[in-house]
Design a protein around this motif. Structure first.
Motif, PDB file in Angstrom:
ATOM      1  N   PRO A  35       0.939   3.518  -5.527  1.00  0.00           N
ATOM      2  CA  PRO A  35       1.216   4.952  -5.629  1.00  0.00           C
ATOM      3  C   PRO A  35       0.532   5.569  -6.844  1.00  0.00           C
ATOM      4  N   PRO A  36       0.147   6.832  -6.746  1.00  0.00           N
ATOM      5  CA  PRO A  36      -0.463   7.513  -7.893  1.00  0.00           C
ATOM      6  C   PRO A  36       0.508   7.571  -9.078  1.00  0.00           C
TER       7      PRO A  36
ATOM      8  N   TYR B 169       0.845  -1.195   0.000  1.00  0.00           N
ATOM      9  CA  TYR B 169       0.000   0.000   0.000  1.00  0.00           C
ATOM     10  C   TYR B 169       0.874   1.235   0.000  1.00  0.00           C
ATOM     11  N   TYR B 170       0.262   2.340  -0.327  1.00  0.00           N
ATOM     12  CA  TYR B 170       0.921   3.639  -0.372  1.00  0.00           C
ATOM     13  C   TYR B 170       0.076   4.602   0.451  1.00  0.00           C
ATOM     14  N   TYR B 171       0.686   5.233   1.448  1.00  0.00           N
ATOM     15  CA  TYR B 171      -0.012   6.268   2.221  1.00  0.00           C
ATOM     16  C   TYR B 171       0.189   7.614   1.537  1.00  0.00           C
ATOM     17  N   PRO B 172      -0.861   8.325   1.212  1.00  0.00           N
ATOM     18  CA  PRO B 172      -0.693   9.672   0.647  1.00  0.00           C
ATOM     19  C   PRO B 172      -0.130  10.625   1.708  1.00  0.00           C
ATOM     20  N   PRO B 173       0.530  11.690   1.289  1.00  0.00           N
ATOM     21  CA  PRO B 173       1.013  12.686   2.250  1.00  0.00           C
ATOM     22  C   PRO B 173      -0.154  13.250   3.068  1.00  0.00           C
TER      23      PRO B 173
ATOM     24  N   TYR C 103       4.693   8.075  -9.740  1.00  0.00           N
ATOM     25  CA  TYR C 103       5.325   6.786  -9.945  1.00  0.00           C
ATOM     26  C   TYR C 103       4.839   6.187 -11.253  1.00  0.00           C
ATOM     27  N   PRO C 104       5.266   6.768 -12.402  1.00  0.00           N
ATOM     28  CA  PRO C 104       4.713   6.357 -13.697  1.00  0.00           C
ATOM     29  C   PRO C 104       4.977   4.896 -14.054  1.00  0.00           C
TER      30      PRO C 104
END
Length: 171
Positions: free
Chosen positions: A161-162, A47-51, A166-167
């Motif tokens: 990640p968005p 998972y990725y936590y947004p700022p 993170y393309p």
């Protein structure tokens, strides 16, 4: 892992303490590096936590223990010192496996020794490729911990990640 608190050779890198304006880039470097590592070693769900503002304030309050390494005036790596422990060591994905992590860890180990640390510790997940680096710097396995995700709150973390930061993740 743990190593005796003796100085390591340092290279000519630029390291400075964290500043509040660094928050978003530091957060993203760390979150993406750990997301990738979790994927690689099979810790799921990744998972990725947004700022968020709460974390930003916590970073600012602890700025004397947070460091950034700069390459061409851009933040390339982040790390935290918590007493004698190194944590959240992260190098920007595009710059990994180029020796920057070794140089930055050496700086942080030496900072702990300069602050009076007798031994330096860090936690590392089984299977993390960075274990080879840590061993080459004199760290030895001390204990084994298991990683458990107790709950999942989809409103606070993203599954990946968005793509704008993170393309590589876009499919």
């Amino acid at each position: 892992m743990e190593r005796e608190g003796v100085l390591l050779p340092e290279t000519n890198i630029t390291v400075r303490q964290y500043e509040d304006d660094d928050y978003v880039i530091c957060h993203n470097i760390c979150e993406i590096a750990f997301y990738e590592m979790h994927e690689r070693v099979g810790i799921l769900p990744s998972y990725y936590y947004p700022p968020n503002e709460t974390e930003r304030m916590r970073f600012a309050e602890d700025r004397s223990n947070r460091f950034v390494m700069l390459i061409d005036s851009e933040i390339a790596a982040v790390g935290i010192i918590d007493g004698v422990e190194l944590s959240h060591m992260s190098v920007h994905l595009d710059l990994q496996s180029r020796g920057y992590g070794r140089a930055f860890i050496s700086f942080l180990v030496n900072e702990i020794v300069r602050r009076g640390g007798k031994n330096v510790t860090l936690g590392v997940v089984k299977g993390n490729p960075a274990i080879k680096l840590y061993k080459s710097l004199g760290f030895k396995a001390k204990s084994l911990n298991h990683w458990v995700t107790k709950y999942y709150k989809p409103d606070t973390r993203l599954s990946r990640p968005p793509s704008e930061i993170y393309p590589q993740m876009t499919r």
